[in-house]
Design an enzyme around this catalytic site. Structure first.
Site, mmCIF file in Angstrom:
data_model
loop_
_atom_site.group_PDB
_atom_site.id
_atom_site.type_symbol
_atom_site.label_atom_id
_atom_site.label_comp_id
_atom_site.label_asym_id
_atom_site.label_seq_id
_atom_site.Cartn_x
_atom_site.Cartn_y
_atom_site.Cartn_z
ATOM 1 N N ASN A 1 0.861 -1.182 0.000
ATOM 2 C CA ASN A 1 0.000 0.000 0.000
ATOM 3 C C ASN A 1 0.905 1.243 0.000
ATOM 4 O OD1 ASN A 1 -1.525 2.218 0.889
ATOM 5 N ND2 ASN A 1 -3.041 0.877 1.826
ATOM 6 N N ASP B 1 -1.499 -3.262 10.401
ATOM 7 C CA ASP B 1 -2.866 -3.627 10.043
ATOM 8 C C ASP B 1 -3.770 -2.586 10.679
ATOM 9 O OD1 ASP B 1 -4.176 -5.539 8.371
ATOM 10 O OD2 ASP B 1 -5.276 -6.208 10.125
ATOM 11 N N HIS C 1 -4.115 7.924 13.463
ATOM 12 C CA HIS C 1 -3.807 6.637 14.095
ATOM 13 C C HIS C 1 -2.395 6.181 13.721
ATOM 14 C CE1 HIS C 1 -5.588 6.511 10.198
ATOM 15 N NE2 HIS C 1 -5.475 5.208 10.043
HETATM 16 P P1 ITT Z 1 -1.261 -4.073 3.595
HETATM 17 O O1 ITT Z 1 -2.037 -5.161 4.249
HETATM 18 O O2 ITT Z 1 -0.481 -4.505 2.396
HETATM 19 O O3 ITT Z 1 -0.417 -3.280 4.550
HETATM 20 P P2 ITT Z 1 -3.865 -2.917 3.051
HETATM 21 O O4 ITT Z 1 -4.312 -1.787 2.176
HETATM 22 O O5 ITT Z 1 -4.442 -4.281 2.800
HETATM 23 O O6 ITT Z 1 -2.280 -2.959 3.001
HETATM 24 P P3 ITT Z 1 -4.847 -3.177 5.738
HETATM 25 O O7 ITT Z 1 -4.878 -4.661 5.597
HETATM 26 O O8 ITT Z 1 -4.255 -2.573 6.953
HETATM 27 O O9 ITT Z 1 -4.111 -2.474 4.505
HETATM 28 O O10 ITT Z 1 -6.334 -2.706 5.506
HETATM 29 C C1 ITT Z 1 -6.796 -1.607 6.046
HETATM 30 C C2 ITT Z 1 -7.757 -0.881 5.148
HETATM 31 O O11 ITT Z 1 -8.208 0.164 6.003
HETATM 32 C C3 ITT Z 1 -7.111 -0.190 3.961
HETATM 33 O O12 ITT Z 1 -7.227 -0.921 2.786
HETATM 34 C C4 ITT Z 1 -7.907 1.117 3.885
HETATM 35 O O13 ITT Z 1 -9.085 0.914 3.168
HETATM 36 C C5 ITT Z 1 -8.261 1.365 5.333
HETATM 37 N N1 ITT Z 1 -7.327 2.295 5.952
HETATM 38 C C6 ITT Z 1 -6.192 1.998 6.634
HETATM 39 N N2 ITT Z 1 -5.565 3.112 7.044
HETATM 40 C C7 ITT Z 1 -6.310 4.129 6.591
HETATM 41 C C8 ITT Z 1 -6.179 5.524 6.635
HETATM 42 O O14 ITT Z 1 -5.140 6.100 7.215
HETATM 43 N N3 ITT Z 1 -7.125 6.268 6.069
HETATM 44 C C9 ITT Z 1 -8.191 5.696 5.451
HETATM 45 N N4 ITT Z 1 -8.381 4.392 5.338
HETATM 46 C C10 ITT Z 1 -7.447 3.600 5.899
#
Ligand code: ITT
Length: 195
Positions: free
Chosen positions: A13, A72, A179
């Site tokens: 990401n 996560d 966060h």
């Molecule tokens: P990785 O697992 O590869 O790190 P991911 O995009 O799948 O990347 P997560 O599993 O942590 O990330 O999923 C969390 C989701 O939450 C992410 O896809 C976003 O949609 C949301 N999210 C996380 N942080 C955020 C932020 O700072 N602002 C807005 N949405 C966020």
């Protein structure tokens, strides 16, 4: 100049990587999985953000032996009993941010209490030492999608003390109070103490 420690951020990401660099990039060299040519998929089979952060981190560290971090994150909405929570990334059944936000807004159509929090669980393995950090930010969910900065659910989340969504505020503001900002600042303090 003192050499910065390299930390591989076990994510693809690019928004998360940019945010991490903006928060602690002056002290650590943060590299993404694509930049180091790591092409295995990292599993996320846990039932909690903690389990997922550790699973991604440990899989990567076992494969490479490198100093690494993984994050996560999730959105917990009071009126939805904490959902989407661990299901935040795929809440609509896809990773599409618009569809995910629209599902949340539609499930909240009857919600008068709109409080929510974003949580980041950040796991680190540095020179064999493992530690977990958490950051969260309270806020409210809007009635509609607003703004184009940031990523994910930023256009429907207004942090406490503001009137604009994370997607209407600048990256600089988000990276001071988010966060992720809180979790990464704790990580930076810990790294200084164990180095
Ligand atoms: P990785 O697992 O590869 O790190 P991911 O995009 O799948 O990347 P997560 O599993 O942590 O990330 O999923 C969390 C989701 O939450 C992410 O896809 C976003 O949609 C949301 N999210 C996380 N942080 C955020 C932020 O700072 N602002 C807005 N949405 C966020």
């Amino acid at each position: 100049m003192e050499k910065k420690h390299e930390l591989v951020f076990a994510t693809r990401n690019t928004h998360k990587i940019e945010e991490a660099r903006a928060i602690v990039g002056d002290r650590f060299a943060i590299l993404g999985l694509d930049e180091i040519g790591f092409d295995l998929e990292l599993p996320e089979n846990g039932n909690t953000l903690h389990e997922n952060a550790l699973e991604k981190l440990r899989t990567f560290v076992e494969a490479t032996g490198r100093n690494a971090i993984s994050d996560d994150s999730g959105l917990e909405i009071e009126c939805l009993n904490g959902r989407p929570g661990v299901h935040t990334a795929h809440y609509s059944g896809s990773r599409n941010a618009n569809l995910n936000m629209l599902r949340v807004l539609s499930e909240m159509s009857q919600c008068t209490v709109r409080t929510a929090r974003f949580v980041t669980v950040l796991a680190c393995n540095f020179q064999g030492k493992e530690f977990i950090f958490e950051g969260d930010v309270q806020g409210v969910i809007t009635q509609e999608i607003r703004g184009s900065e940031g990523f994910g659910y930023d256009p429907i989340f207004i942090p406490e003390g503001y009137n604009q969504t994370f997607a209407e505020l600048s990256a600089q503001v988000k990276n001071t109070l988010s966060h992720r900002a809180i979790a990464f600042r704790k990580l930076a303090e810990w790294l200084v103490s164990v180095d």
